[in-house]
Write a protein that holds these residues in place. Sequence first.
Motif, mmCIF file in Angstrom:
data_model
loop_
_atom_site.group_PDB
_atom_site.id
_atom_site.type_symbol
_atom_site.label_atom_id
_atom_site.label_comp_id
_atom_site.label_asym_id
_atom_site.label_seq_id
_atom_site.Cartn_x
_atom_site.Cartn_y
_atom_site.Cartn_z
ATOM 1 N N GLN A 151 62.662 -48.909 -94.695
ATOM 2 C CA GLN A 151 63.735 -48.163 -94.249
ATOM 3 C C GLN A 151 63.136 -46.957 -93.511
ATOM 4 O OE1 GLN A 151 65.872 -47.931 -97.980
ATOM 5 N NE2 GLN A 151 67.036 -49.730 -97.308
ATOM 6 N N LEU A 152 62.444 -46.138 -94.104
ATOM 7 C CA LEU A 152 61.791 -45.128 -93.477
ATOM 8 C C LEU A 152 61.013 -45.327 -92.151
ATOM 9 C CD1 LEU A 152 60.088 -42.731 -96.291
ATOM 10 C CD2 LEU A 152 62.168 -42.287 -94.717
ATOM 11 N N ALA A 153 60.426 -46.517 -92.042
ATOM 12 C CA ALA A 153 59.782 -46.649 -90.709
ATOM 13 C C ALA A 153 60.688 -46.952 -89.846
ATOM 14 C CB ALA A 153 58.651 -48.044 -90.837
ATOM 15 N N ASN A 154 61.865 -47.605 -90.045
ATOM 16 C CA ASN A 154 62.677 -47.815 -89.161
ATOM 17 C C ASN A 154 63.726 -46.684 -88.632
ATOM 18 O OD1 ASN A 154 66.025 -49.454 -88.781
ATOM 19 N ND2 ASN A 154 64.431 -49.995 -87.574
ATOM 20 N N ILE A 155 63.772 -45.696 -89.653
ATOM 21 C CA ILE A 155 64.579 -44.596 -89.543
ATOM 22 C C ILE A 155 63.721 -43.836 -88.409
ATOM 23 C CG2 ILE A 155 65.111 -42.413 -90.309
ATOM 24 C CD1 ILE A 155 66.167 -43.908 -92.718
ATOM 25 N N ARG A 156 62.504 -43.574 -88.684
ATOM 26 C CA ARG A 156 61.561 -42.832 -87.833
ATOM 27 C C ARG A 156 61.304 -43.515 -86.591
ATOM 28 N NH1 ARG A 156 58.136 -41.959 -92.972
ATOM 29 N NH2 ARG A 156 58.756 -40.124 -93.576
ATOM 30 N N GLU A 157 61.613 -44.701 -86.275
ATOM 31 C CA GLU A 157 61.713 -45.328 -84.958
ATOM 32 C C GLU A 157 62.908 -45.092 -84.228
ATOM 33 O OE1 GLU A 157 60.607 -49.446 -85.632
ATOM 34 O OE2 GLU A 157 58.540 -48.903 -86.143
ATOM 35 N N THR A 158 63.975 -44.619 -84.982
ATOM 36 C CA THR A 158 65.415 -44.573 -84.138
ATOM 37 C C THR A 158 65.257 -43.151 -83.362
ATOM 38 O OG1 THR A 158 66.170 -46.006 -86.027
ATOM 39 C CG2 THR A 158 67.728 -44.622 -84.764
ATOM 40 N N THR A 159 66.019 -43.327 -82.247
ATOM 41 C CA THR A 159 66.222 -41.979 -81.407
ATOM 42 C C THR A 159 67.588 -41.512 -81.620
ATOM 43 O OG1 THR A 159 66.682 -43.015 -79.388
ATOM 44 C CG2 THR A 159 64.344 -42.854 -80.062
ATOM 45 N N LEU A 160 67.755 -40.337 -81.489
ATOM 46 C CA LEU A 160 69.344 -39.777 -81.167
ATOM 47 C C LEU A 160 70.138 -40.371 -80.144
ATOM 48 C CD1 LEU A 160 71.559 -38.011 -82.438
ATOM 49 C CD2 LEU A 160 70.662 -36.050 -80.834
ATOM 50 N N ALA A 161 69.145 -40.818 -79.027
ATOM 51 C CA ALA A 161 69.785 -41.471 -77.868
ATOM 52 C C ALA A 161 70.565 -42.826 -78.294
ATOM 53 C CB ALA A 161 68.644 -41.481 -76.660
ATOM 54 N N SER A 162 69.549 -43.492 -78.981
ATOM 55 C CA SER A 162 70.141 -44.896 -79.442
ATOM 56 C C SER A 162 71.237 -44.819 -80.317
ATOM 57 C CB SER A 162 68.851 -45.840 -80.119
ATOM 58 O OG SER A 162 68.714 -45.000 -81.467
ATOM 59 N N VAL A 163 71.270 -43.856 -81.413
ATOM 60 C CA VAL A 163 72.551 -43.509 -82.183
ATOM 61 C C VAL A 163 73.836 -43.225 -81.255
ATOM 62 C CG1 VAL A 163 73.469 -42.024 -83.962
ATOM 63 C CG2 VAL A 163 71.154 -43.002 -83.884
ATOM 64 N N MET A 164 73.577 -42.203 -80.388
ATOM 65 C CA MET A 164 74.592 -42.052 -79.309
ATOM 66 C C MET A 164 75.282 -43.060 -78.543
ATOM 67 S SD MET A 164 73.271 -38.077 -78.178
ATOM 68 C CE MET A 164 74.763 -37.869 -77.222
ATOM 69 N N CYS A 165 74.136 -43.950 -78.080
ATOM 70 C CA CYS A 165 74.671 -45.188 -77.609
ATOM 71 C C CYS A 165 75.442 -46.062 -78.163
ATOM 72 C CB CYS A 165 73.285 -45.723 -76.646
ATOM 73 S SG CYS A 165 72.935 -44.953 -75.246
ATOM 74 N N GLU A 166 74.978 -46.163 -79.464
ATOM 75 C CA GLU A 166 75.863 -47.225 -80.483
ATOM 76 C C GLU A 166 77.202 -46.848 -80.564
ATOM 77 O OE1 GLU A 166 75.088 -50.107 -81.763
ATOM 78 O OE2 GLU A 166 72.944 -50.414 -81.630
ATOM 79 N N ASN A 167 77.424 -45.345 -80.606
ATOM 80 C CA ASN A 167 78.694 -44.973 -81.116
ATOM 81 C C ASN A 167 79.522 -44.369 -80.031
ATOM 82 O OD1 ASN A 167 78.372 -45.237 -84.408
ATOM 83 N ND2 ASN A 167 76.447 -44.460 -83.661
ATOM 84 N N LEU A 168 79.249 -44.057 -78.804
ATOM 85 C CA LEU A 168 79.759 -43.226 -77.993
ATOM 86 C C LEU A 168 79.958 -44.089 -76.726
ATOM 87 C CD1 LEU A 168 78.465 -39.762 -78.178
ATOM 88 C CD2 LEU A 168 80.538 -40.622 -79.318
ATOM 89 N N ARG A 169 81.173 -44.013 -75.708
ATOM 90 C CA ARG A 169 81.209 -44.797 -74.622
ATOM 91 C C ARG A 169 80.213 -43.994 -73.477
ATOM 92 N NH1 ARG A 169 87.402 -46.529 -74.642
ATOM 93 N NH2 ARG A 169 87.501 -47.811 -76.560
ATOM 94 N N ILE A 170 79.186 -44.113 -73.445
ATOM 95 C CA ILE A 170 78.142 -43.354 -72.605
ATOM 96 C C ILE A 170 77.161 -44.374 -72.014
ATOM 97 C CG2 ILE A 170 76.252 -41.843 -72.342
ATOM 98 C CD1 ILE A 170 77.109 -40.443 -75.057
ATOM 99 N N PRO A 171 77.486 -44.578 -70.411
ATOM 100 C CA PRO A 171 76.839 -45.520 -69.892
ATOM 101 C C PRO A 171 75.348 -45.417 -69.970
ATOM 102 C CG PRO A 171 77.411 -43.992 -68.232
ATOM 103 C CD PRO A 171 78.134 -43.542 -69.656
ATOM 104 N N GLN A 172 74.673 -44.242 -69.788
ATOM 105 C CA GLN A 172 73.430 -43.893 -69.739
ATOM 106 C C GLN A 172 72.918 -42.504 -70.310
ATOM 107 O OE1 GLN A 172 72.172 -44.266 -65.729
ATOM 108 N NE2 GLN A 172 73.311 -42.446 -64.883
ATOM 109 N N LEU A 173 71.574 -42.573 -70.741
ATOM 110 C CA LEU A 173 71.343 -41.021 -71.359
ATOM 111 C C LEU A 173 69.607 -41.130 -71.145
ATOM 112 C CD1 LEU A 173 72.944 -41.089 -75.003
ATOM 113 C CD2 LEU A 173 73.017 -39.437 -73.030
#
Length: 205
Positions: A151-173
Amino acid sequence: SREDGVLDSNDRLLEDVDRNIVEDVTKFLFQPPDAPRGSGFDLVALNIQRGRDHGLPPYTKFRNFCGLRPLTGFNDVEALGPFVAELGNVYESVDDIDLFTGLLHEPATNDTGIVGPTLACLLVTQFSHLKSGDRFFFDTSKEEFGFTDDQLANIRETTLASVMCENLRIPQLPENVFIQASNKNNKLVNCRKLKGTLDLRLFRE
């Protein structure tokens, strides 16, 4: 002071980092736009008063807490800089110096960047306690609260950009949303390529 400052790349005068605070926050803090000039608050006075209201010990107590030597008096230039004698006109004893006043006066060292040794010590202590005192801090070693290695390894690979893209209607970042987008070093990426970094399957019981 402005006379001692340096010029930036646009030939604008930058003030030195020292014990002096700009008038923007010592005379005009929270001043309404239509108010008479000079009717704002003084941030330095507010900080000193708040320290007294909350019962903060004097500066010398915090020096002791940080393992620094005691002050020798109002001639201790090494500890409180070249203007330490001026403090003798305000305080009867070095043990009366308010914490904020002392922190402003103490010169920075090569080891502490732009702050003095006492403030550096307090910053490190505070942030360390904020982390270690939070049983849910994400990389805690306590198994009953922490994450697994996967879980920690996956969290550390996760970027804020990917979290924002998953939850907001943003075409690109940009891949690094903490840095201004640039065609050279931080290009905009379609959100469809940035989604899905966090593997929720790892967090299902």
